[in-house]
Motif scaffolding. Sequence first.
Motif, mmCIF file in Angstrom:
data_model
loop_
_atom_site.group_PDB
_atom_site.id
_atom_site.type_symbol
_atom_site.label_atom_id
_atom_site.label_comp_id
_atom_site.label_asym_id
_atom_site.label_seq_id
_atom_site.Cartn_x
_atom_site.Cartn_y
_atom_site.Cartn_z
ATOM 1 N N ILE A 6 7.238 25.024 -16.080
ATOM 2 C CA ILE A 6 7.113 23.619 -15.687
ATOM 3 C C ILE A 6 6.555 22.855 -16.892
ATOM 4 N N ALA A 7 7.333 21.890 -17.384
ATOM 5 C CA ALA A 7 6.925 21.117 -18.565
ATOM 6 C C ALA A 7 6.426 19.744 -18.122
ATOM 7 N N ILE A 8 5.237 19.381 -18.582
ATOM 8 C CA ILE A 8 4.710 18.044 -18.274
ATOM 9 C C ILE A 8 4.442 17.329 -19.601
ATOM 10 N N ASP A 9 5.371 16.478 -19.975
ATOM 11 C CA ASP A 9 5.252 15.717 -21.217
ATOM 12 C C ASP A 9 4.938 14.265 -20.899
ATOM 13 N N GLY A 10 4.633 13.520 -21.961
ATOM 14 C CA GLY A 10 4.447 12.092 -21.751
ATOM 15 C C GLY A 10 3.523 11.452 -22.755
ATOM 16 N N GLN A 11 3.282 10.183 -22.523
ATOM 17 C CA GLN A 11 2.459 9.395 -23.435
ATOM 18 C C GLN A 11 0.991 9.839 -23.365
ATOM 19 N N ALA A 12 0.248 9.466 -24.408
ATOM 20 C CA ALA A 12 -1.190 9.768 -24.437
ATOM 21 C C ALA A 12 -1.899 9.036 -23.300
ATOM 22 N N SER A 13 -2.918 9.693 -22.750
ATOM 23 C CA SER A 13 -3.753 9.092 -21.688
ATOM 24 C C SER A 13 -2.997 8.739 -20.412
ATOM 25 N N THR A 14 -2.086 9.603 -20.022
ATOM 26 C CA THR A 14 -1.411 9.381 -18.732
ATOM 27 C C THR A 14 -1.824 10.454 -17.723
ATOM 28 N N GLY A 15 -2.744 11.332 -18.120
ATOM 29 C CA GLY A 15 -3.234 12.356 -17.189
ATOM 30 C C GLY A 15 -2.358 13.602 -17.116
ATOM 31 N N LYS A 16 -1.646 13.894 -18.187
ATOM 32 C CA LYS A 16 -0.763 15.080 -18.189
ATOM 33 C C LYS A 16 -1.541 16.371 -17.926
ATOM 34 N N SER A 17 -2.661 16.532 -18.633
ATOM 35 C CA SER A 17 -3.367 17.817 -18.492
ATOM 36 C C SER A 17 -4.012 17.931 -17.108
ATOM 37 N N THR A 18 -4.492 16.815 -16.575
ATOM 38 C CA THR A 18 -5.069 16.853 -15.217
ATOM 39 C C THR A 18 -4.017 17.340 -14.226
ATOM 40 N N GLN A 19 -2.811 16.791 -14.342
ATOM 41 C CA GLN A 19 -1.736 17.173 -13.419
ATOM 42 C C GLN A 19 -1.312 18.620 -13.655
ATOM 43 N N ALA A 146 2.766 5.173 -18.714
ATOM 44 C CA ALA A 146 1.949 4.139 -18.060
ATOM 45 C C ALA A 146 1.851 2.954 -19.001
ATOM 46 N N GLU A 147 1.565 1.803 -18.399
ATOM 47 C CA GLU A 147 1.430 0.585 -19.212
ATOM 48 C C GLU A 147 0.282 0.778 -20.208
ATOM 49 N N PRO A 148 0.437 0.267 -21.441
ATOM 50 C CA PRO A 148 -0.625 0.429 -22.450
ATOM 51 C C PRO A 148 -1.995 -0.055 -21.960
ATOM 52 N N GLU A 172 -4.465 0.153 -30.429
ATOM 53 C CA GLU A 172 -4.372 1.513 -31.001
ATOM 54 C C GLU A 172 -3.352 2.354 -30.233
ATOM 55 N N ILE A 173 -3.371 2.201 -28.924
ATOM 56 C CA ILE A 173 -2.452 2.976 -28.074
ATOM 57 C C ILE A 173 -1.005 2.564 -28.340
ATOM 58 N N LYS A 174 -0.781 1.280 -28.509
ATOM 59 C CA LYS A 174 0.589 0.793 -28.785
ATOM 60 C C LYS A 174 1.085 1.335 -30.120
ATOM 61 N N LEU A 175 0.179 1.338 -31.078
ATOM 62 C CA LEU A 175 0.529 1.839 -32.410
ATOM 63 C C LEU A 175 0.858 3.331 -32.351
ATOM 64 N N ARG A 176 0.049 4.052 -31.581
ATOM 65 C CA ARG A 176 0.257 5.497 -31.465
ATOM 66 C C ARG A 176 1.588 5.797 -30.751
#
Length: 222
Positions: A6-19, A146-148, A172-176
Amino acid sequence: MDKVIIAIDGQASTGKSTQAKKIALYLDYVYRDSGAYYRAITLYLLDNDIKFDINISDEILNGINIKQTYKNGQFSIYLNDNDVTNRIRGYRVSLNVSNYAKKPEIRKFVFNQLRKSGKSNSLVVDGRDIGTVVFPNANFKFFLVAEPRVRAERRHKQINDNSVKVNVVEEEIKLRDETDSKREIAPLRKAKDAFKIDVSHLTIDQVYNIILKKIKSDYIKN
Ligand code: DC
């Protein structure tokens, strides 16, 4: 029987590791944090004064042994048998990790570690390129966005420092996002067959239930 990935990818700070941790716990699968591998390697190389602008030889990489465990709700990571769970989240590693994570030889090292784990265990793995590069044939793929502004507020709470303004964190998040999605090696992008979830206005439990429901319904279909 083949192992389930099961792969859970995504943007930074979207709670991937929690899920990913919640799902691993529920299904009794092994949890792997791909970012933590990059962080542990970075820590090793910084501690040994090995700069990112040289080729990291096999000889150096062979001296790195990383183990991850997730037991009783506690994630731990060991670098050559030393517990570095806290050190990999420190400022020095956070500042340098993206330079080391760009290097093909380091990506290959992490790729091999994850592939090896997936041979003998069913896994839930969170990261940026798990569904696109590491496990393109994963049984289930999720992509969290998720929205920046929402991510900035979340990050701001974690930083817990009122001298830092939310607007600055948001920029910073938008830049990243921009650098993560445009970089040449393993850019952040949704796999075609990944299930996208916008978590902006959802609670942790709501996201978890969406993921679980999707896994269960696909299991029944297949
Ligand atoms: O998710 P994180 O912040 O712990 O990730 C640490 C670094 O590793 C970050 O610079 C992104 C990078 N990374 C990556 O390039 N590919 C992955 N699959 C996971 C993380």
